[in-house]
Design an enzyme around this catalytic site. Structure first.
Site, PDB file in Angstrom:
ATOM      1  N   TYR A 264      64.556  27.092  20.902  1.00 52.58           N
ATOM      2  CA  TYR A 264      63.282  27.510  20.298  1.00 52.58           C
ATOM      3  C   TYR A 264      62.399  26.308  20.046  1.00 52.58           C
ATOM      4  CZ  TYR A 264      65.826  31.842  19.068  1.00 52.58           C
ATOM      5  OH  TYR A 264      66.571  32.999  19.092  1.00 52.58           O
TER       6      TYR A 264
ATOM      7  N   SER B 257      59.955  43.095  18.974  1.00 53.95           N
ATOM      8  CA  SER B 257      58.873  42.099  19.083  1.00 53.95           C
ATOM      9  C   SER B 257      57.593  42.535  18.379  1.00 53.95           C
ATOM     10  CB  SER B 257      58.587  41.782  20.559  1.00 53.95           C
ATOM     11  OG  SER B 257      59.724  41.235  21.186  1.00 53.95           O
TER      12      SER B 257
END
Length: 311
Positions: A53, A215
């Protein structure tokens, strides 16, 4: 805060895990610090990140989220209040996509340096590695546990056969996956329900699903094509506007109205109520958004609510 056992790992988590994928990406450092402070100060503890990430962002190389968390630990001194989860085995570039022993050991050292800590509470194999024997991967994880650098390990994105193989290979100097991190939410159910859910229940694994709000789709933020421009993730939402998507949103709206809650809170509460789920993962890009999702932990859904959401 009522803590839940994270499988047989000896670790305990609050009913909601904070997703750290946004740190250093859609949440800058100052905002990330505020979110982390508010999360821990509210009595929650587990934060999930990964070495990769946010490598997908132009100009990023990976490690951005871990770096922000490490700076937060150093500045705010809340490491002892945080159950730290990170992952290894995703594509970090330059051939660094592997669960070979040397790669795991090196990646762990790099994560510890970025995180400015001496140990990781839960270390997850991010993706299965077909080119590496599972025995080698588990031996590497065990070496990290023996060295005190990792407390427990698990797997993310393993299918049923892969999970069974990993569990069968445990022992004799090899670590056991105590936690599974699958893709699972009210809209995407087929990947986890069935074989993987049965294995997790049988083996007493902790389960911390990601994409708990699809999401952001299950927050109700995206209902028309015009809504797709609302965030960087909007482009992924278009297929969800068809099929079961609108029906699921309608059910969320109905249950939310019963409780004076939001669709996001109901979607997370549904996951928390599933029998084999320990705690869903959800991220926030502001303290206001965080407070909304934290309220899901105090929302109790009735059997009628659960039935209405079973679409």
């Amino acid at each position: 805060m009522q803590m839940r056992d994270l499988g047989k790992s000896g670790l305990k988590t609050a009913p909601l895990v904070l997703g750290g994928n946004v740190f250093g990406w859609t949440a800058d450092k100052a905002t990330s610090f505020d979110i982390l402070d508010a999360f821990v100060d509210a009595g929650f503890n587990a934060v999930d990140t990964a070495d990769v990430y946010s490598r997908w962002v132009p100009g990023h190389t990976g490690g951005e989220s871990e770096t922000v968390m490490g700076e937060w630990f150093a500045a705010h001194g809340k490491r002892d209040k945080t159950l730290l989860i990170t992952k290894v085995g995703s594509d970090m570039g330059e051939g660094r996509k592997s669960l070979k022993a040397e790669c795991i050991i090196a990646a762990c050292e790099a994560s510890l340096k970025r995180l400015q800590t001496d140990h990781i509470d839960l270390y997850l194999s991010h993706f299965p590695d077909a080119d590496t024997p599972i025995e080698e991967t588990l031996e590497a994880h065990q070496s990290l546990i023996d060295a005190g650098k990792v407390r427990a390990v698990g797997g993310s994105n393993y299918d049923g056969p892969g999970l069974e193989a990993a569990l069968a290979a445990a022992g004799d100097g090899r670590a056991r996956y105590e936690v599974l991190q699958p893709h699972y939410n009210l809209l995407v159910r087929h990947e986890y329900e069935g074989a993987r859910a049965k294995i997790c229940k049988r083996e007493g694994l902790g389960v911390i699903p990601y994409f708990s709000l699809a999401s952001g789709f299950l927050s109700g933020k995206y209902r028309t094509e015009a809504d797709l421009k609302k965030s960087p993730r909007g482009g992924q939402m278009k297929p969800l506007l068809e099929g079961r998507g609108p029906k699921v949103l309608a059910a969320l709206d109905a249950v939310a109205a019963r409780h004076g809650a939001t669709p996001a809170q109901v979607a997370l509460a549904w996951l928390m109520a599933r029998p084999s789920i320990t705690a869903p993962i959800a991220s926030a890009t502001s303290v206001a958004q965080l407070k909304e999702i934290l309220a899901s932990a105090s929302l109790t859904l009735s059997s009628d609510d659960m039935a209405m959401l079973d679409i």
